[in-house]
Motif scaffolding. Structure first.
Motif, PDB file in Angstrom:
ATOM      1  N   ARG A 127      -0.368   4.565  -5.419  1.00 55.30           N
ATOM      2  CA  ARG A 127      -1.788   4.245  -5.488  1.00 55.30           C
ATOM      3  C   ARG A 127      -2.504   4.790  -6.713  1.00 55.30           C
ATOM      4  O   ARG A 127      -3.673   4.500  -6.906  1.00 55.30           O
ATOM      5  CB  ARG A 127      -2.464   4.748  -4.220  1.00 55.30           C
ATOM      6  CG  ARG A 127      -1.741   4.183  -2.977  1.00 55.30           C
ATOM      7  CD  ARG A 127      -2.497   4.325  -1.762  1.00 55.30           C
ATOM      8  NE  ARG A 127      -3.178   3.068  -1.480  1.00 55.30           N
ATOM      9  CZ  ARG A 127      -4.064   2.933  -0.521  1.00 55.30           C
ATOM     10  NH1 ARG A 127      -4.400   3.962   0.204  1.00 55.30           N
ATOM     11  NH2 ARG A 127      -4.636   1.787  -0.286  1.00 55.30           N
ATOM     12  N   GLU A 128      -1.846   5.613  -7.495  1.00 59.19           N
ATOM     13  CA  GLU A 128      -2.461   6.144  -8.713  1.00 59.19           C
ATOM     14  C   GLU A 128      -1.847   5.451  -9.918  1.00 59.19           C
ATOM     15  O   GLU A 128      -0.748   4.902  -9.847  1.00 59.19           O
ATOM     16  CB  GLU A 128      -2.244   7.664  -8.815  1.00 59.19           C
ATOM     17  CG  GLU A 128      -2.773   8.479  -7.656  1.00 59.19           C
ATOM     18  CD  GLU A 128      -4.281   8.660  -7.657  1.00 59.19           C
ATOM     19  OE1 GLU A 128      -4.971   8.060  -8.520  1.00 59.19           O
ATOM     20  OE2 GLU A 128      -4.773   9.374  -6.782  1.00 59.19           O
ATOM     21  N   ARG A 129      -2.532   5.516 -11.023  1.00 56.87           N
ATOM     22  CA  ARG A 129      -2.032   4.911 -12.253  1.00 56.87           C
ATOM     23  C   ARG A 129      -1.299   5.966 -13.073  1.00 56.87           C
ATOM     24  O   ARG A 129      -1.902   6.959 -13.485  1.00 56.87           O
ATOM     25  CB  ARG A 129      -3.188   4.325 -13.044  1.00 56.87           C
ATOM     26  CG  ARG A 129      -3.868   3.184 -12.264  1.00 56.87           C
ATOM     27  CD  ARG A 129      -4.977   2.618 -13.029  1.00 56.87           C
ATOM     28  NE  ARG A 129      -4.408   1.950 -14.205  1.00 56.87           N
ATOM     29  CZ  ARG A 129      -5.039   1.090 -14.937  1.00 56.87           C
ATOM     30  NH1 ARG A 129      -6.289   0.791 -14.632  1.00 56.87           N
ATOM     31  NH2 ARG A 129      -4.466   0.530 -15.978  1.00 56.87           N
ATOM     32  N   PRO A 130       0.012   5.771 -13.286  1.00 56.71           N
ATOM     33  CA  PRO A 130       0.776   6.756 -14.053  1.00 56.71           C
ATOM     34  C   PRO A 130       0.146   7.038 -15.407  1.00 56.71           C
ATOM     35  O   PRO A 130      -0.391   6.152 -16.060  1.00 56.71           O
ATOM     36  CB  PRO A 130       2.147   6.078 -14.222  1.00 56.71           C
ATOM     37  CG  PRO A 130       2.236   5.143 -13.066  1.00 56.71           C
ATOM     38  CD  PRO A 130       0.825   4.649 -12.841  1.00 56.71           C
ATOM     39  N   GLY A 131       0.195   8.306 -15.789  1.00 54.21           N
ATOM     40  CA  GLY A 131      -0.355   8.717 -17.066  1.00 54.21           C
ATOM     41  C   GLY A 131      -1.803   9.152 -17.004  1.00 54.21           C
ATOM     42  O   GLY A 131      -2.287   9.828 -17.905  1.00 54.21           O
ATOM     43  N   GLU A 132      -2.508   8.784 -15.938  1.00 50.32           N
ATOM     44  CA  GLU A 132      -3.906   9.185 -15.809  1.00 50.32           C
ATOM     45  C   GLU A 132      -4.003  10.525 -15.085  1.00 50.32           C
ATOM     46  O   GLU A 132      -3.090  10.933 -14.375  1.00 50.32           O
ATOM     47  CB  GLU A 132      -4.705   8.103 -15.086  1.00 50.32           C
ATOM     48  CG  GLU A 132      -4.807   6.830 -15.912  1.00 50.32           C
ATOM     49  CD  GLU A 132      -5.719   5.794 -15.280  1.00 50.32           C
ATOM     50  OE1 GLU A 132      -6.297   6.056 -14.200  1.00 50.32           O
ATOM     51  OE2 GLU A 132      -5.842   4.711 -15.880  1.00 50.32           O
TER      52      GLU A 132
END
Length: 151
Positions: A65-70
């Protein structure tokens, strides 16, 4: 604001997951001495497993559910490792110290889950379920600590 009802399957599985805590803490008080020692070890081992599992929940949320790298992805991934990094070494400590460390770990995880960042991306019903389960787990830890102190 009313919380969404807990779906039946997660509720029943969560309650079933409490059984090893309840049985082990009861045995730590009521079983013959040799079995009490085993019950205490079983309680602490199971507590370490479940605390690690809770870190895995956060790892799964980060992956799905999260955006990788953020920043939220990185924070959730790092925080997902904390429970297992508390749980495993706790098993190497004296049982009383281990019980305190594990109890603190459960409280810290719950505190994170209640934070704005921790509850983001989780289903609405999750908070109610985790509050119920954490209260029982912490009560069991309290009973075990009381037993280990020599009550």
């Amino acid at each position: 604001m009313m919380r969404a009802p807990i779906p039946r399957l997660p509720l029943w599985l969560g309650l079933a997951g409490l059984l090893p805590f309840l049985i082990a803490v009861a045995a730590a008080w009521l079983a013959p001495i040799a079995w009490q020692v085993l019950a205490i070890r079983a309680f602490l081992g199971y507590g370490a497993v479940i605390l690690s599992f809770l870190g895995g929940v956060q790892w799964g949320v980060a992956m799905c559910r999260e955006r990788p790298g953020e920043a939220p992805f990185r924070a959730r991934m790092v925080l997902a490792m904390v429970p297992s990094l508390l749980a495993w070494p706790a098993l190497l400590l004296h049982p009383l110290t281990a019980a305190w460390v594990l109890a603190a770990g459960f409280a810290l995880v719950r505190g994170h889950e209640l934070s704005r960042e921790g509850r983001a991306k989780l289903p609405d019903w999750y908070q109610s379920l985790r509050t119920l389960l954490t209260l029982v787990v912490l009560a069991c830890h309290g009973l075990l600590i009381w037993r280990l102190i020599g009550a």
